[in-house]
Write a protein that holds these residues in place. Sequence first.
Motif, mmCIF file in Angstrom:
data_model
loop_
_atom_site.group_PDB
_atom_site.id
_atom_site.type_symbol
_atom_site.label_atom_id
_atom_site.label_comp_id
_atom_site.label_asym_id
_atom_site.label_seq_id
_atom_site.Cartn_x
_atom_site.Cartn_y
_atom_site.Cartn_z
ATOM 1 N N THR A 158 57.115 110.750 18.468
ATOM 2 C CA THR A 158 58.273 111.436 17.900
ATOM 3 C C THR A 158 58.366 112.871 18.391
ATOM 4 N N THR A 159 57.218 113.564 18.449
ATOM 5 C CA THR A 159 57.232 114.964 18.886
ATOM 6 C C THR A 159 57.716 115.087 20.320
ATOM 7 N N ASN A 160 57.336 114.139 21.179
ATOM 8 C CA ASN A 160 57.777 114.174 22.567
ATOM 9 C C ASN A 160 59.275 113.911 22.680
ATOM 10 N N ALA A 161 59.777 113.001 21.846
ATOM 11 C CA ALA A 161 61.204 112.710 21.864
ATOM 12 C C ALA A 161 62.011 113.926 21.419
ATOM 13 N N LEU A 162 61.531 114.609 20.390
ATOM 14 C CA LEU A 162 62.249 115.767 19.879
ATOM 15 C C LEU A 162 62.266 116.918 20.874
ATOM 16 N N SER A 163 61.228 117.005 21.701
ATOM 17 C CA SER A 163 61.118 118.135 22.620
ATOM 18 C C SER A 163 62.137 118.076 23.750
ATOM 19 N N ARG A 164 62.701 116.891 24.004
ATOM 20 C CA ARG A 164 63.661 116.789 25.101
ATOM 21 C C ARG A 164 64.919 116.018 24.711
ATOM 22 N N ILE A 165 65.297 116.156 23.470
ATOM 23 C CA ILE A 165 66.486 115.461 22.992
ATOM 24 C C ILE A 165 67.740 116.156 23.511
ATOM 25 N N SER A 166 68.752 115.380 23.858
ATOM 26 C CA SER A 166 69.985 115.931 24.429
ATOM 27 C C SER A 166 71.021 116.176 23.330
ATOM 28 N N PRO A 167 71.999 117.078 23.586
ATOM 29 C CA PRO A 167 73.076 117.305 22.610
ATOM 30 C C PRO A 167 73.851 116.028 22.292
ATOM 31 N N ALA A 168 74.052 115.173 23.291
ATOM 32 C CA ALA A 168 74.769 113.926 23.060
ATOM 33 C C ALA A 168 73.999 113.009 22.114
#
Length: 267
Positions: free
Chosen positions: A222-232
């Motif tokens: 989850t932490t890795n996903a949050l670190s590179r989440i896009s505005p879309a």
Amino acid sequence: MSFVSDEHKFIFVHLPKSGGTTVTEYLLEHLCPASKLSKTKVMNSYRLGPHVSVPVNCKYGAKQSYGESDLQKKWKRYFVFTFVRSPVARLVSAYNYVNWVISTKHFKSKREYIHPPFNNFCVNPVESVLGGMVRRLRSKERAIKRIVIDHVRPQSGCLLGSDGQLAVDYIGNVDNIKYGLEETFNKINRISSTKGARIFKLDRTIVKRNSISHARMPALRTTNALSRISPACCEAFWKRYASDIEIFHQFNFTIEEGLCSNPQLRQ
């Protein structure tokens, strides 16, 4: 799906990727302690679909399901409970699970399916997964679509009635599953009217068992996903899970910080 015990007068609403397998395993250990069926076979027999309600049958598994009218009657009289998961962690877990199932169960070679980027999955789960198929096979598309939709649909759809009000008696948080199971088991023990009914107790393996679930599955954290989440992705997330987030705030459950902190993206 709903897991019904007429003996103990409860209904457990199993929400995908929200600790439902762990909870069901504990329920079966108490309901079917001497079952001749293997735990795996009993568990698999109850995985019939998201809108199916089945009675507990320790000898044969789920061979039938309740009709809507029967379920409505039981819903009013029985203790109805479920467990939810932070929409953020649940989406990441769904991404991991869907890709794992599709790549291992539906294709013989890893070359036949390419995992889509998380942001693409977040924005359009079904199309991103179908786009990962090297060759679009219509024979597989229907089953794959069902897997994706079942695991990314908002949890609130199974918790709210037609009037928009909560339709369950208790909501536990999978992040504190031990406390939730203790509360649930205490309630079941109080309302069970069957003479000689088995007493539900929580053993000490809950934390260990929950932590090793799906241990062989390659996972995006989850932490890795949050670190590179896009505005879309952010915008799609807030639109899709607005009702889930509202329920979490209502019960003071924690949602991971750092997701879509820009208020403009929440509108």
